[in-house]
Design a protein around this motif. Structure first.
Motif, short mmCIF file in Angstrom:
data_model
loop_
_atom_site.label_atom_id
_atom_site.label_comp_id
_atom_site.label_asym_id
_atom_site.label_seq_id
_atom_site.Cartn_x
_atom_site.Cartn_y
_atom_site.Cartn_z
N GLU A 76 0.85 -1.18 0.00
CA GLU A 76 0.00 0.00 0.00
C GLU A 76 0.89 1.24 0.00
O GLU A 76 1.96 1.25 0.61
N GLU A 84 -4.23 -4.20 -0.82
CA GLU A 84 -5.46 -4.97 -0.67
C GLU A 84 -5.65 -5.91 -1.87
O GLU A 84 -5.61 -5.48 -3.02
N GLY A 85 -5.84 -7.17 -1.58
CA GLY A 85 -6.07 -8.15 -2.62
C GLY A 85 -4.82 -8.66 -3.30
O GLY A 85 -4.90 -9.52 -4.19
N PHE A 86 -3.63 -8.16 -2.88
CA PHE A 86 -2.39 -8.59 -3.55
C PHE A 86 -2.07 -10.04 -3.20
O PHE A 86 -2.25 -10.48 -2.07
N ARG A 87 -1.58 -10.77 -4.19
CA ARG A 87 -1.16 -12.15 -4.00
C ARG A 87 0.15 -12.35 -4.75
O ARG A 87 0.26 -12.01 -5.93
N THR A 89 2.39 -14.57 -6.58
CA THR A 89 2.20 -15.84 -7.27
C THR A 89 3.31 -16.10 -8.28
O THR A 89 4.12 -15.22 -8.60
N TYR A 92 3.03 -13.69 -11.03
CA TYR A 92 3.61 -12.38 -10.69
C TYR A 92 5.13 -12.41 -10.90
O TYR A 92 5.71 -11.46 -11.45
N VAL A 165 0.84 -13.77 2.15
CA VAL A 165 0.04 -13.73 0.93
C VAL A 165 0.77 -14.37 -0.25
O VAL A 165 0.49 -14.08 -1.40
N GLU A 167 1.78 -17.49 -2.70
CA GLU A 167 1.26 -18.73 -3.25
C GLU A 167 2.14 -19.89 -2.80
O GLU A 167 3.37 -19.78 -2.78
#
Length: 298
Positions: A76, A84-87, A89, A92, A165, A167
């Motif tokens: 943020e 918010e909502g970040f993952r 992976t 990514y 957060v 994966e």
């Protein structure tokens, strides 16, 4: 308490030791912990966030190269927790590194000497440097740009929040070298190696993945063994027998450690993938023993 020059602190993984973690003074302004810690009040932190001005050289490095190396979409704005909502992976990683090569994450990259040297030596691997202090981020950017690295990215974020957060299986290795020892007994809860982080690191590691830890503080070595050795989701890959006190000491009674009951623990030889920084050399010159750990995901 004068503001410390973070740029000159090498190998400090999470922050600086504070006699009073509730307030710091910088540039003539008193800052409360809530002001300087964006995550204040949500959990026990392993660092004390400070504002710090970059010198001209580091500012130029950020101006010229931050867009290339710093992952600005993870946290943020103005905070140290994931957006918010970040993952985090595998997709990514492929999008931001340009390859799906095995990923090594260093928790607390400090000045960046170690992670940059590793990225230079292993172009076939990807590297992510996690650092909360802006001067450390900037210095890592400076070194990465100097070497023209393509396989290194940097994130200014609180590591436990990011690992929460991730994966499963997205990381190949995790490094935590010379974390802040938080030597006072009442501050031991701030040490970065904790059961909650261990669980998240284990989930983020792929099959056979490794968490490498190093410290030059004997009491921190005991802390690592207490957190990690009884876990069934990691195995201690150490082959060296080390004798340590079986009770903790703090800053005020560290001299009592030698007289305490001792027990044998298993640790690892020095990790040859870690460069000898000035920080580690100073510890050796002071007569401190370096404790290396290798914990493999099972």
């Amino acid at each position: 308490m004068a503001q410390q020059n973070i740029e000159n602190i090498e190998g400090n993984a999470e922050g600086v030791v504070e006699d009073n973690v509730e307030a710091t003074v910088g540039e003539g302004n008193v800052e409360t912990a809530q002001t300087v810690n964006p995550l204040h009040g949500r959990k026990v932190l392993s660092f004390v966030r400070r504002s710090a001005r970059l010198d001209a050289r580091l500012q130029r490095a950020m101006d010229n190269h931050a867009a290339r190396y710093v992952l600005g979409d993870i946290a943020e704005e103005g905070r140290l927790d994931p957006a918010e909502g970040f993952r985090f992976t595998g997709d990514y990683v492929r999008d931001h590194w340009g390859s799906a090569a095995p990923l090594t994450v260093e928790i607390g990259s400090g000045q960046g000497e170690n992670v940059v040297a590793a990225a230079v030596a292993h172009p076939e691997r990807n590297f992510l440097a996690l650092e909360v202090y802006e001067p450390g981020v900037a210095h890592t950017v400076l070194l990465a740009a100097k070497h023209g690295l393509e396989n290194l990215r940097i994130a200014q974020i609180n590591a436990p929040e990011l690992f929460a957060v991730m994966e499963p299986g997205v990381v190949d290795e995790v490094w935590t070298f010379f974390p802040d020892p938080w030597p006072k007994m009442r501050h031991h809860k701030r040490r970065i190696v904790q059961p909650e982080l261990a669980a998240d690191v284990r989930d983020a590691l792929g099959e056979g993945g490794v968490w490498r830890i190093a410290t030059d503080i004997e009491d921190y070595a005991l802390h690592v063994h207490e957190v990690m050795d009884a876990r069934t989701d990691f195995e201690n890959g150490g082959g060296l027998t080390v004798s340590l006190p079986t009770a903790h000491v703090g800053k005020g009674n560290a001299a009592e450690a030698q007289a305490l009951p001792h027990a044998d623990f298993m640790e690892s030889p020095r990790f040859d993938g870690r460069v000898l920084t000035n920080f580690e050399r100073k510890g050796l010159d002071a007569g401190r023993v370096i404790h290396d750990f290798t914990y493999r995901r099972v």
